[in-house]
Motif scaffolding. Structure first.
Motif, PDB file in Angstrom:
ATOM      1  N   LEU A 165       0.745  -1.004  -0.019  1.00  0.00           N
ATOM      2  CA  LEU A 165      -0.036  -0.106  -0.159  1.00  0.00           C
ATOM      3  C   LEU A 165       0.646   1.255  -0.091  1.00  0.00           C
ATOM      4  CD1 LEU A 165      -2.764  -1.202   2.360  1.00  0.00           C
ATOM      5  CD2 LEU A 165      -2.908  -0.933  -0.380  1.00  0.00           C
ATOM      6  N   PRO A 166       1.940   1.326   0.820  1.00  0.00           N
ATOM      7  CA  PRO A 166       2.716   2.667   0.828  1.00  0.00           C
ATOM      8  C   PRO A 166       3.495   2.632  -0.571  1.00  0.00           C
ATOM      9  CG  PRO A 166       3.113   1.542   2.928  1.00  0.00           C
ATOM     10  CD  PRO A 166       2.110   0.685   1.827  1.00  0.00           C
ATOM     11  N   ALA A 177      12.893   4.821  -1.553  1.00  0.00           N
ATOM     12  CA  ALA A 177      11.978   4.620  -0.556  1.00  0.00           C
ATOM     13  C   ALA A 177      11.333   3.268  -0.552  1.00  0.00           C
ATOM     14  CB  ALA A 177      10.948   5.472  -0.412  1.00  0.00           C
ATOM     15  N   VAL A 178      10.802   2.791  -1.868  1.00  0.00           N
ATOM     16  CA  VAL A 178      10.090   1.612  -2.021  1.00  0.00           C
ATOM     17  C   VAL A 178      11.154   0.479  -1.739  1.00  0.00           C
ATOM     18  CG1 VAL A 178       9.099   0.192  -4.099  1.00  0.00           C
ATOM     19  CG2 VAL A 178       8.592   2.536  -3.522  1.00  0.00           C
ATOM     20  N   GLY A 179      12.251   0.613  -2.547  1.00  0.00           N
ATOM     21  CA  GLY A 179      13.415  -0.483  -2.244  1.00  0.00           C
ATOM     22  C   GLY A 179      13.545  -0.737  -0.876  1.00  0.00           C
ATOM     23  N   GLU A 180      13.509   0.210   0.069  1.00  0.00           N
ATOM     24  CA  GLU A 180      13.747  -0.067   1.396  1.00  0.00           C
ATOM     25  C   GLU A 180      12.548  -0.496   2.235  1.00  0.00           C
ATOM     26  OE1 GLU A 180      16.541   0.223   3.525  1.00  0.00           O
ATOM     27  OE2 GLU A 180      17.597   0.771   1.880  1.00  0.00           O
ATOM     28  N   VAL A 202      19.303   1.388  -3.648  1.00  0.00           N
ATOM     29  CA  VAL A 202      20.327   1.722  -4.813  1.00  0.00           C
ATOM     30  C   VAL A 202      19.599   1.111  -6.118  1.00  0.00           C
ATOM     31  CG1 VAL A 202      22.174   1.532  -6.142  1.00  0.00           C
ATOM     32  CG2 VAL A 202      22.396   2.142  -3.605  1.00  0.00           C
ATOM     33  N   ALA A 203      19.206  -0.191  -5.922  1.00  0.00           N
ATOM     34  CA  ALA A 203      18.209  -0.776  -7.156  1.00  0.00           C
ATOM     35  C   ALA A 203      17.025  -0.037  -7.108  1.00  0.00           C
ATOM     36  CB  ALA A 203      18.070  -2.219  -6.821  1.00  0.00           C
TER      37      ALA A 203
END
Length: 64
Positions: free
Chosen positions: A7-8, A37-40, A48-49
């Protein structure tokens, strides 16, 4: 657990899709930040990716 993380990420992608008035560089910068942010959020340590994918998506957002 997986749905609460999606959801986020969906909200961040929606925000990226809404910014179509800036230049390619501005959209790439915003996409990179959102991608990081989405990767974390989704997979810890993949900033990074996610940033690279987000920057590419942001730069190409007005081409769709």
């Amino acid at each position: 657990m997986h749905r609460t993380l999606a959801l986020p990420a969906l909200a961040l992608v929606t925000l990226l899709a809404a910014c179509n008035t800036g230049s390619d560089l501005e959209r790439a910068a915003i996409g990179g930040v959102i991608g990081c942010a989405v990767g974390e959020i989704i997979d810890d340590g993949k900033c990074v990716a996610g940033g690279a994918i987000g920057a590419a998506g942001g730069a190409l957002a007005n081409d769709f």
